[in-house]
Design a protein around this motif. Structure first.
Motif, PDB file in Angstrom:
ATOM      1  N   GLU A   1     -30.417  11.015  10.270  1.00 40.93           N
ATOM      2  CA  GLU A   1     -29.044  10.591  10.010  1.00 40.93           C
ATOM      3  C   GLU A   1     -28.269  10.447  11.310  1.00 40.93           C
ATOM      4  O   GLU A   1     -28.689  10.929  12.363  1.00 40.93           O
ATOM      5  CB  GLU A   1     -28.332  11.579   9.085  1.00 40.93           C
ATOM      6  N   ILE A   2     -27.124   9.772  11.223  1.00 42.17           N
ATOM      7  CA  ILE A   2     -26.152   9.767  12.312  1.00 42.17           C
ATOM      8  C   ILE A   2     -25.048  10.732  11.905  1.00 42.17           C
ATOM      9  O   ILE A   2     -24.354  10.517  10.907  1.00 42.17           O
ATOM     10  CB  ILE A   2     -25.586   8.359  12.560  1.00 42.17           C
ATOM     11  N   HIS A   3     -24.926  11.799  12.664  1.00 44.48           N
ATOM     12  CA  HIS A   3     -23.998  12.884  12.329  1.00 44.48           C
ATOM     13  C   HIS A   3     -22.905  12.917  13.389  1.00 44.48           C
ATOM     14  O   HIS A   3     -23.175  13.118  14.578  1.00 44.48           O
ATOM     15  CB  HIS A   3     -24.742  14.222  12.296  1.00 44.48           C
ATOM     16  N   ALA A   4     -21.666  12.693  12.984  1.00 45.42           N
ATOM     17  CA  ALA A   4     -20.538  12.697  13.920  1.00 45.42           C
ATOM     18  C   ALA A   4     -19.912  14.083  13.972  1.00 45.42           C
ATOM     19  O   ALA A   4     -19.840  14.791  12.965  1.00 45.42           O
ATOM     20  CB  ALA A   4     -19.496  11.674  13.494  1.00 45.42           C
ATOM     21  N   VAL A   5     -19.470  14.466  15.183  1.00 50.42           N
ATOM     22  CA  VAL A   5     -18.708  15.697  15.376  1.00 50.42           C
ATOM     23  C   VAL A   5     -17.330  15.287  15.876  1.00 50.42           C
ATOM     24  O   VAL A   5     -17.209  14.657  16.925  1.00 50.42           O
ATOM     25  CB  VAL A   5     -19.399  16.643  16.380  1.00 50.42           C
ATOM     26  N   CYS A   6     -16.291  15.604  15.106  1.00 47.06           N
ATOM     27  CA  CYS A   6     -14.932  15.172  15.419  1.00 47.06           C
ATOM     28  C   CYS A   6     -14.023  16.373  15.608  1.00 47.06           C
ATOM     29  O   CYS A   6     -14.217  17.421  14.998  1.00 47.06           O
ATOM     30  CB  CYS A   6     -14.378  14.281  14.310  1.00 47.06           C
ATOM     31  N   GLY A   7     -13.025  16.203  16.430  1.00 41.85           N
ATOM     32  CA  GLY A   7     -12.041  17.246  16.682  1.00 41.85           C
ATOM     33  C   GLY A   7     -11.130  16.818  17.807  1.00 41.85           C
ATOM     34  O   GLY A   7     -11.427  15.873  18.544  1.00 41.85           O
ATOM     35  N   GLU A   8     -10.012  17.488  17.946  1.00 38.63           N
ATOM     36  CA  GLU A   8      -9.088  17.189  19.029  1.00 38.63           C
ATOM     37  C   GLU A   8      -9.701  17.563  20.376  1.00 38.63           C
ATOM     38  O   GLU A   8     -10.684  18.303  20.447  1.00 38.63           O
ATOM     39  CB  GLU A   8      -7.776  17.951  18.829  1.00 38.63           C
ATOM     40  N   ASN A   9      -9.115  17.049  21.463  1.00 36.29           N
ATOM     41  CA  ASN A   9      -9.535  17.485  22.789  1.00 36.29           C
ATOM     42  C   ASN A   9      -9.386  18.994  22.895  1.00 36.29           C
ATOM     43  O   ASN A   9      -8.360  19.556  22.498  1.00 36.29           O
ATOM     44  CB  ASN A   9      -8.683  16.813  23.869  1.00 36.29           C
ATOM     45  N   GLY A  10     -10.410  19.649  23.434  1.00 38.21           N
ATOM     46  CA  GLY A  10     -10.360  21.097  23.585  1.00 38.21           C
ATOM     47  C   GLY A  10     -10.793  21.852  22.343  1.00 38.21           C
ATOM     48  O   GLY A  10     -10.748  23.086  22.323  1.00 38.21           O
ATOM     49  N   ALA A  11     -11.227  21.126  21.293  1.00 38.69           N
ATOM     50  CA  ALA A  11     -11.637  21.798  20.058  1.00 38.69           C
ATOM     51  C   ALA A  11     -12.975  22.505  20.204  1.00 38.69           C
ATOM     52  O   ALA A  11     -13.292  23.406  19.421  1.00 38.69           O
ATOM     53  CB  ALA A  11     -11.701  20.794  18.906  1.00 38.69           C
ATOM     54  N   GLY A  12     -13.789  22.081  21.195  1.00 38.80           N
ATOM     55  CA  GLY A  12     -15.079  22.735  21.419  1.00 38.80           C
ATOM     56  C   GLY A  12     -16.285  21.860  21.144  1.00 38.80           C
ATOM     57  O   GLY A  12     -17.421  22.334  21.184  1.00 38.80           O
ATOM     58  N   LYS A  13     -16.078  20.553  20.909  1.00 33.22           N
ATOM     59  CA  LYS A  13     -17.177  19.660  20.554  1.00 33.22           C
ATOM     60  C   LYS A  13     -18.220  19.564  21.663  1.00 33.22           C
ATOM     61  O   LYS A  13     -19.421  19.768  21.434  1.00 33.22           O
ATOM     62  CB  LYS A  13     -16.632  18.256  20.240  1.00 33.22           C
ATOM     63  N   SER A  14     -17.760  19.234  22.872  1.00 34.74           N
ATOM     64  CA  SER A  14     -18.696  19.075  23.996  1.00 34.74           C
ATOM     65  C   SER A  14     -19.355  20.403  24.350  1.00 34.74           C
ATOM     66  O   SER A  14     -20.538  20.438  24.707  1.00 34.74           O
ATOM     67  CB  SER A  14     -17.964  18.503  25.218  1.00 34.74           C
ATOM     68  N   THR A  15     -18.608  21.495  24.241  1.00 36.59           N
ATOM     69  CA  THR A  15     -19.187  22.815  24.514  1.00 36.59           C
ATOM     70  C   THR A  15     -20.324  23.100  23.545  1.00 36.59           C
ATOM     71  O   THR A  15     -21.389  23.598  23.935  1.00 36.59           O
ATOM     72  CB  THR A  15     -18.103  23.908  24.391  1.00 36.59           C
ATOM     73  N   LEU A  16     -20.131  22.760  22.272  1.00 36.75           N
ATOM     74  CA  LEU A  16     -21.177  22.970  21.268  1.00 36.75           C
ATOM     75  C   LEU A  16     -22.429  22.169  21.601  1.00 36.75           C
ATOM     76  O   LEU A  16     -23.553  22.670  21.495  1.00 36.75           O
ATOM     77  CB  LEU A  16     -20.638  22.568  19.890  1.00 36.75           C
ATOM     78  N   MET A  17     -22.258  20.929  22.039  1.00 35.10           N
ATOM     79  CA  MET A  17     -23.411  20.093  22.376  1.00 35.10           C
ATOM     80  C   MET A  17     -24.099  20.590  23.653  1.00 35.10           C
ATOM     81  O   MET A  17     -25.315  20.452  23.803  1.00 35.10           O
ATOM     82  CB  MET A  17     -22.968  18.638  22.545  1.00 35.10           C
ATOM     83  N   LYS A  18     -23.336  21.168  24.568  1.00 28.71           N
ATOM     84  CA  LYS A  18     -23.943  21.730  25.779  1.00 28.71           C
ATOM     85  C   LYS A  18     -24.739  22.986  25.464  1.00 28.71           C
ATOM     86  O   LYS A  18     -25.744  23.279  26.113  1.00 28.71           O
ATOM     87  CB  LYS A  18     -22.856  22.015  26.820  1.00 28.71           C
ATOM     88  N   VAL A  19     -24.298  23.723  24.467  1.00 29.82           N
ATOM     89  CA  VAL A  19     -25.086  24.868  23.999  1.00 29.82           C
ATOM     90  C   VAL A  19     -26.400  24.373  23.400  1.00 29.82           C
ATOM     91  O   VAL A  19     -27.481  24.880  23.705  1.00 29.82           O
ATOM     92  CB  VAL A  19     -24.289  25.683  22.956  1.00 29.82           C
TER      93      VAL A  19
END
Length: 509
Positions: A32-50
C-alpha cells in the motif's frame, strides 16, 4: 492488502528538553501507499528516522517489526539490508558525480576490487528506464533538474532491492508536472508490490494517492484512516492534524489600500549563465501601501528572477529598467541599497539562503538589521536579545528560547524567523517568495495572518506562489508571468484558477 509488513509499537524518542515522540504506533499493510500527516514539528520525520536507523536502536523506546521479524537497526546500512530505504527531503546526491555513480554510491558494481563501469552504466540505464529517466547514465547530477534528481533517488532505492520505500516530502520542491509524474511512478511501484510510506503537506496529493493515512499530532498518534472505506476528505485530515475544524484556510481580511509605494517599469534581466537569454522581458508592475499582490507563473516563468533582480540585483546580468519609490526614481545597485530604500526579500529556499542553520534564533533575526543595533562596529548584544525576544513572542515562534539553534526548528517556525529578520529592517515593500513551501496547513494559517498584519501596518507585500488557491485566498490583486513577460493583472473579484492559468500559459506553444 490486509497483511502487515510493518508495525511500530510504543515508539518514544526524547531529545534534550523535548519529547519528540510519545508512545507512537504505526501499522502499514503490504503493497500500500501509506501517508503520514501532521503539522510541522508533530514528529513525522523523527518517526521515519527511527524506522530507517538514522536514530539507531537504543536511542528510542519501543519496538519495530518488519516482515514479521523484530528489528533493531543500528544504522542506515542495517535498515537498507532489510529492504527499508528512506529518501529525505534534502536529497543526498553528489552533484559532480554521474547519475550512474550516484545510483550505486555505496553499493558499487565491482569486480576484483575495481568498479565494472560497463555493468554500472548498463544497470543504471535499466533502473533509469524503470523510473522514467531518459538521460545518459554518465550525465552529471548537477546538469539535471530537481524533479529528475528525485527519480534518481528512487532508482538508487530500487538498486538496493527496496521493499519499503519512505519518502519525506517528495514533491515539496517539484512543479506540477514533475509531481504528477512522481505520483504515477509511486502507483506503479505499488502495483509491483513495493510498499511506500510518504510524508506530505500537500493534502490534495495525499487524498489522490494514499490507501491509508496516519495522523500524528504533538508527537502522538491520533488515528489511522482508510482512505477508501472512510471516504476521507482534506478537511477531515486537517481536523485531525490541528485538533479542530479549520473552516476557513485563510484568515478574514479587509484591506485598507493606500497610495502607490513601488513601481517597476520596462524591467529586463538576462541569465548569468546564458547572457544572451532574457529571463525577464520588459516587466512592469506596481504595489500600493496596505496591499497584498500575488505573482503567478509556471516553473521557469521568471518569478524568482524578477524578485531577486529588483532586490539589489542579486540575480541576472545586463539589467535594465526603472524603479520608482513613492513616485520618485531610485537606484538599487546592491542589497544595501534595497534595504536602505525599504525593500526586503524573503527567499524561497530558506534553508540554503534565508537562514544560518547552525546559528541561534537571535543571531538569525538580527542578521539583516545589525547596522541599526551596532555602535562603533560593535553589536549591542542586550538590544539584540531584546529585539529577538519581542519577535519570539509577537510571531509566536515555537522555540524553547532565542538561543535555540534554528536548524532544529520546524519549517513553519523557521519561516517565522526569516520573516522576523526582514520585518526588523522596517521595509515598506516585502517580497515573499513561496512563503509557505513545505509548511503544514496550521502553520500556513499563522503565516497568512502575519502577512495580513503586515499589510494592515501599511506595508506592500508581494507574494510569489506556485499554489493558485493560496494566491486567490490571500491577494488583493494578482499579476501573471509567462516566459519572463507580465501577461495579465487580475483584481481579486475577477480572479479564478482558470483565468490565471490561461494568462500563465499565454504565448507558450
Amino acid at each position: 492488502m490486509t497483511e502487515q509488513i510493518l508495525r511500530m509499537s510504543g515508539i518514544t524518542k526524547t531529545f534534550p528538553g523535548v519529547k519528540a515522540l510519545q508512545d507512537v504506533n504505526l501499522s502499514v499493510r503490504r503493497g500500500e501507499i501509506h501517508a503520514v500527516c501532521g503539522e510541522n514539528g508533530a514528529g513525522k520525520s523523527t518517526l521515519m528516522k527511527v524506522l530507517s536507523g538514522v536514530y539507531p536502536h537504543g536511542d528510542y523506546e519501543g519496538e519495530i517489526t518488519f516482515e514479521g521479524r523484530r528489528c533493531e537497526f543500528g544504522g542506515i546500512r542495517d535498515s537498507e539490508r532489510a529492504g527499508v530505504v528512506i529518501i529525505h527531503q534534502e536529497l543526498a546526491l553528489s552533484p559532480q558525480l554521474s547519475i550512474a555513480e550516484n545510483i550505486f554510491l555505496g553499493n558499487e558494481r565491482a569486480r576484483r576490487g575495481l568498479i565494472d563501469w560497463n555493468r554500472t552504466n548498463y544497470e543504471a540505464a535499466t533502473l533509469m528506464k524503470r523510473v522514467g529517466l531518459r538521460e545518459n547514465p554518465t550525465t552529471a547530477i548537477a546538469d539535471i533538474g530537481v524533479g529528475k534528481q528525485q527519480l534518481v533517488e528512487i532508482a538508487k532505492a530500487l538498486a538496493k532491492e527496496v521493499r519499503l520505500l519512505i519518502l519525506d516530502e517528495p514533491t515539496a520542491a517539484l512543479n506540477d508536472d514533475d509531481s504528477a509524474h512522481l505520483l504515477d511512478l509511486l502507483r506503479g511501484l505499488r502495483d509491483e508490490g513495493i510498499t511506500c510510506v510518504i510524508i506530505s503537506h500537500k493534502l490534495n496529493e495525499v487524498t489522490a494517492i494514499a490507501d491509508s493515512v496516519t495522523i500524528v499530532r504533538d508527537g502522538r498518534t491520533i488515528e489511522t484512516l482508510d482512505m477508501r472505506a472512510d471516504q476521507v476528505t482534506e478537511d477531515r485530515i486537517i481536523s485531525g492534524m490541528v485538533g479542530r475544524a479549520l473552516d476557513n484556510r485563510f484568515p478574514p481580511h479587509e484591506p485598507a489600500i493606500g497610495d502607490e509605494v513601488l513601481r517597476i517599469e520596462d524591467w529586463t534581466v538576462y541569465s548569468p549563465n546564458q547572457p544572451d537569454r532574457k529571463v525577464v522581458d520588459g516587466a512592469a508592475l506596481s504595489l500600493r501601501r496596505g496591499e497584498i499582490v500575488g505573482l503567478a507563473g509556471l516553473m521557469g516563468a521568471g518569478r524568482t528572477e524578477l524578485a531577486m533582480s529588483v532586490f539589489g540585483r542579486t540575480y541576472g546580468v545586463h539589467i535594465t529598467g526603472r524603479i520608482f519609490k513613492d513616485g520618485k526614481p531610485i537606484e538599487v545597485r546592491n542589497v544595501q541599497d534595497a534595504i536602505r530604500h525599504g525593500i526586503a526579500y524573503a527567499t524561497e529556499d530558506r534553508k540554503r539562503y534565508g537562514l544560518n542553520l547552525i546559528e541561534d534564533v537571535k543571531r538569525n533575526i538580527s542578521a539583516a538589521g545589525l547596522p541599526g543595533m551596532s555602535k562603533r562596529g560593535w553589536v549591542d548584544e542586550m538590544r539584540e536579545y531584546r529585539v529577538a525576544e519581542e519577535f519570539h513572542k509577537s510571531m509566536n515562534i515555537k522555540a524553547p528560547s532565542v538561543s535555540s539553534v534554528v536548524g532544529q526548528l520546524s519549517g513553519g517556525n523557521q519561516q517565522k524567523v526569516v520573516l522576523s529578520k526582514w520585518i526588523l529592517t522596517e521595509p515598506d515593500v516585502l517580497i515573499l517568495d513561496e512563503p509557505t513551501r513545505g509548511i503544514d496547513v496550521g502553520a500556513k494559517y499563522e503565516i497568512y495572518t502575519i502577512i495580513n498584519r503586515l499589510a494592515d501596518q501599511g506595508r506592500a507585500v508581494l507574494v510569489i506562489s506556485s499554489e493558485l488557491p493560496e494566491l486567490l485566498g490571500l491577494c488583493d490583486r494578482i499579476y501573471t508571468l509567462s516566459e519572463g513577460r507580465v501577461t495579465g493583472e487580475v483584481p481579486r473579484r475577477d480572479a479564478t484558477q482558470e483565468r490565471l492559468m490561461h494568462l500563465m500559459t499565454k504565448g507558450q506553444e
